[in-house]
Enzyme design. Structure first.
Site, PDB file in Angstrom:
ATOM      1  N   LYS A 150       7.606   9.369  16.203  1.00  0.00           N
ATOM      2  CA  LYS A 150       6.771  10.430  16.653  1.00  0.00           C
ATOM      3  C   LYS A 150       5.539  10.058  15.346  1.00  0.00           C
ATOM      4  O   LYS A 150       5.697   9.578  14.492  1.00  0.00           O
ATOM      5  CB  LYS A 150       7.364  11.715  16.187  1.00  0.00           C
ATOM      6  CG  LYS A 150       6.321  12.985  16.452  1.00  0.00           C
ATOM      7  CD  LYS A 150       7.248  14.121  15.952  1.00  0.00           C
ATOM      8  CE  LYS A 150       6.336  15.393  16.276  1.00  0.00           C
ATOM      9  NZ  LYS A 150       7.286  16.560  16.259  1.00  0.00           N
ATOM     10  N   CYS A 182       5.635  16.087  21.000  1.00  0.00           N
ATOM     11  CA  CYS A 182       5.233  17.520  20.552  1.00  0.00           C
ATOM     12  C   CYS A 182       4.174  17.349  19.632  1.00  0.00           C
ATOM     13  O   CYS A 182       2.925  17.465  20.215  1.00  0.00           O
ATOM     14  CB  CYS A 182       6.468  17.790  19.473  1.00  0.00           C
ATOM     15  SG  CYS A 182       6.441  19.549  19.441  1.00  0.00           S
ATOM     16  N   GLU A 209      12.712  16.865  22.865  1.00  0.00           N
ATOM     17  CA  GLU A 209      12.674  16.180  21.446  1.00  0.00           C
ATOM     18  C   GLU A 209      14.110  16.158  20.703  1.00  0.00           C
ATOM     19  O   GLU A 209      14.626  17.258  20.352  1.00  0.00           O
ATOM     20  CB  GLU A 209      11.455  16.626  20.454  1.00  0.00           C
ATOM     21  CG  GLU A 209      11.432  15.907  19.300  1.00  0.00           C
ATOM     22  CD  GLU A 209      10.228  16.881  18.356  1.00  0.00           C
ATOM     23  OE1 GLU A 209       9.680  16.289  17.328  1.00  0.00           O
ATOM     24  OE2 GLU A 209       9.541  17.440  19.030  1.00  0.00           O
TER      25      GLU A 209
END
Length: 660
Positions: free
Chosen positions: A114, A186, A45
């Site tokens: 995200k 994540c 990321e």
């Protein structure tokens, strides 16, 4: 070939906010991964800038340099079919998003923002980024117009690339079309309902996660379990890449955790805290994942049309034609280490005992009747019966053990059978079948010198008749001893050892029978209070383990030793159990079975042995289905069962020509 694709997960060294340095290292690592045969390379990321830039993410220069770096990485691989996934901050529709960018052949195929942004303790992503939830749903309103809709992909303009799709779902055009990729970043994985679950139901069989998860005491194990469990729930491969030790350590440390899991199994994982760039590889069996999903109804109940409508596409992925980064267990039914073996054998034994206990209670049986040959299968069955009677608080004397020596019975097996029955405290009877069989040969006009299948089957049916008749006379039930390998190959006499009132070994293959008996021998003291008895019991069990597998239906050799050895006729049970596992569980074609076997058994069995055993397996598996269509009840203990009432329904008269 055969649906295998090589994936790489990378943690590069970096300098926080130094996009030039980071870009060069990303290019170097990606080049190495491509040289290593990877079709798909996943970086952490925000790897172009570093995850820990904090308020520097609101600096114009850093954002511009990030996009320039993305363009440089794309140009570096303009001639490569490999997909490269990198992380960067990206402005879209007046907001800043934490994105994964997917590059192939010099183009930016799509970006994934995200969704779930942590905003607790040391993580303050909501301070810098917006959630991509509305973008991915196609419902973001922009300048008075919808940026997309539920049936179409959102497009955003990225400098140097033009209009680019915003999506977390990818299909593949041309070669590699069996691969479908879902994306999360994540924190998305750590939520109650991760996007990967919905993506898997929509068809994604590979999930990639660009992550930056910090190192805390115990968190590595938790994270590993999270990835393995999600890959199992999604019945998918899961490629995870997390930031490493060169992120800022102002308030936390990152360990560079790299993982690749497949359907609940970890197939590649990095060591923590490496100070050098690190790459792990795994050869993922996408074909196997797809085949397994066919039997899971939950993957066919989800409406995936909207996902496919807004999917982006890669231009082909290269399958691999040889395995390098994958362990293929030569004995897939058998646990891999002592600790796991002990736990699994205990559970298997308990399942067998629980199943038999219920049947004895429900049938109000006064006795359990079992034929004991001194071989592996009947030994395990008797051990199960003995333990079951302890559970039911019934005396071992109510177990009636019959030894029925015939024309092929050897002194060794007969002696072991008698010793075992006596040590377990059962009633033991010996019924010699030779006289009855000779009379039957005379009745049907068969020459006893003709050692044909009739010669063998007369003995098998005589034994079964004795067991059934004695069970009737004592108010008992006959306990079946045949195992899963014999059921698969039809290595039994129809309506003889093929039949019983309850078959305790029916779901345990020969390779696992051997390990369960060995486990019992190793723990004999836990099954009997007398140490002397325990030692004698362990000794006889180990001698049984050392005895060649045989039905002992043909006369012994001149030295009184077993002449009829099953594995000399059929091939090694290790090979047959291997074929059974991959054929029944994953629907692998014969060519793939042989491909996997050559890799798993390299140096142990020759190609000729593997090919011969495969031909035997296919022919017998198909032609012997009629026996499986009417097998007795018995407990399922693993993921593979051939009971017609459970996992396997197959016509008894189907052709096997396409499988040969």
């Amino acid at each position: 070939m055969f649906g295998f694709y090589r994936f790489a997960s990378v943690c590069p060294t970096l300098k926080v906010a130094d996009t030039a340095y980071n870009t060069e290292e990303i290019i170097r690592c990606a080049s190495e991964a491509i040289d290593g045969g990877a079709a798909f390379v996943v970086f952490p990321e925000l790897c172009i800038t570093g995850y820990t830039c904090s308020d520097l993410f609101h600096q114009e220069l850093l954002l511009k340099k990030s996009v320039e770096s993305l363009s440089k990485i794309a140009r570096a691989f303009a001639d490569s079919d490999t997909v490269i996934a990198v992380g960067l901050p990206l402005r879209m529709f007046g907001c800043l998003y934490n994105c994964a960018a997917f590059l192939q052949k010099g183009k930016l195929v799509a970006v994934t923002p995200k969704i779930h942004l942590p905003n607790q303790r040391e993580f303050y992503e909501k301070r810098h980024f917006s959630s991509g939830r509305d973008l991915l749903r196609g419902t973001l309103a922009c300048a008075g117009e919808s940026a997309g809709n539920a049936a179409g992909a959102v497009k955003c303009c990225v400098e140097g690339f033009g209009d680019v799709s915003v999506t977390n779902f990818f299909t593949v055009n041309g070669e590699g079309s069996e691969v479908r990729v879902g994306v999360e970043l994540c924190e998305d994985l750590w939520t109650a309902v991760p996007p990967s679950g919905e993506l898997a139901l929509a068809g994604a069989n590979v999930i990639v996660n660009l992550s930056a998860s910090d190192a805390l005491v115990g968190k590595r194990d938790y994270r590993r379990n999270l990835v393995m469990n999600q890959s199992a729930r999604c019945m998918a491969a899961y490629v995870y890449s997390s930031a490493g030790v060169h992120e800022s350590t102002t308030d936390m440390v990152f360990s560079g955790h790299l993982m690749i899991a497949e359907n609940g199994s970890m197939i590649a994982e990095s060591k923590p805290f490496s100070r050098e760039s690190e790459i792990i590889y795994a050869d993922v069996d996408v074909e196997r994942l797809n085949m397994q999903r066919l039997s899971e109804g939950s993957f066919q109940d989800f409406d995936s049309r909207s996902f496919y409508a807004r999917a982006a596409s890669f231009d082909g992925l290269r399958p691999i034609d040889s395995l390098k980064y994958r362990f293929v267990a030569p004995m897939p039914f058998v646990p891999g280490n002592i600790e796991t073996r002990d736990k699994s054998c205990t559970e298997i034994f308990n399942i067998q005992c629980a199943g038999l206990a219920k049947r004895l209670e429900a049938s109000h049986s006064a006795r359990a009747v079992i034929g004991l040959s001194g071989g592996l299968d009947s030994t395990l069955a008797l051990l199960v019966v003995a333990e079951t009677f302890k559970l039911l608080k019934r005396p071992a004397s109510e177990i009636l053990v019959l030894t029925m020596p015939g024309f092929g019975t050897t002194k060794r097996t007969k002696s072991n059978a008698v010793t075992l029955a006596e040590l377990l405290g059962t009633e033991l009877r010996t019924v010699d079948i030779q006289k009855a069989c000779l009379q039957h040969f005379a009745d049907i006009g068969h020459d006893p010198k003709n050692l044909s299948v009739t010669y063998e089957n007369v003995q098998a049916r005589e034994r079964t008749q004795i067991l059934m008749d004695i069970a009737n006379s004592v108010g008992g039930i006959v306990i079946g001893t045949g195992d899963l390998s014999e059921i698969a190959l039809g290595w039994s006499t129809y309506n003889a050892d093929h039949m019983s009132m309850y078959a305790v070994n029916c779901d345990i293959p020969k390779t696992l029978v051997r390990h369960v008996v060995g486990w019992y021998a190793d723990h004999a003291e836990s099954f009997t209070a007398d140490k002397k008895t325990a030692k004698e019991l362990a000794d006889v069990l180990r001698d049984i383990l050392d005895t060649p597998v045989s039905p002992e239906l043909l006369p012994a050799d001149s030295n009184g030793q077993i002449a009829q050895k099953t594995e000399s006729i059929l091939g090694a049970y290790e090979i047959h159990d291997f074929y059974l596992y991959h054929f029944a569980k994953y629907g692998a074609a014969p060519q793939k079975l042989l491909f996997l076997a050559k890799y798993a058994f390299e140096g142990k069995f020759s190609d000729e042995e593997l090919e011969k055993a495969l031909a035997v397996f296919v022919r017998r598996f198909f032609t012997q289905q009629f026996k499986r269509s009417c097998i007795p009840d018995g407990p399922k203990v693993g993921t593979i069962s051939l009971s017609p009432r459970a996992d396997w329904r197959m016509p008894s008269d189907s052709s096997f020509s396409d499988w040969m």
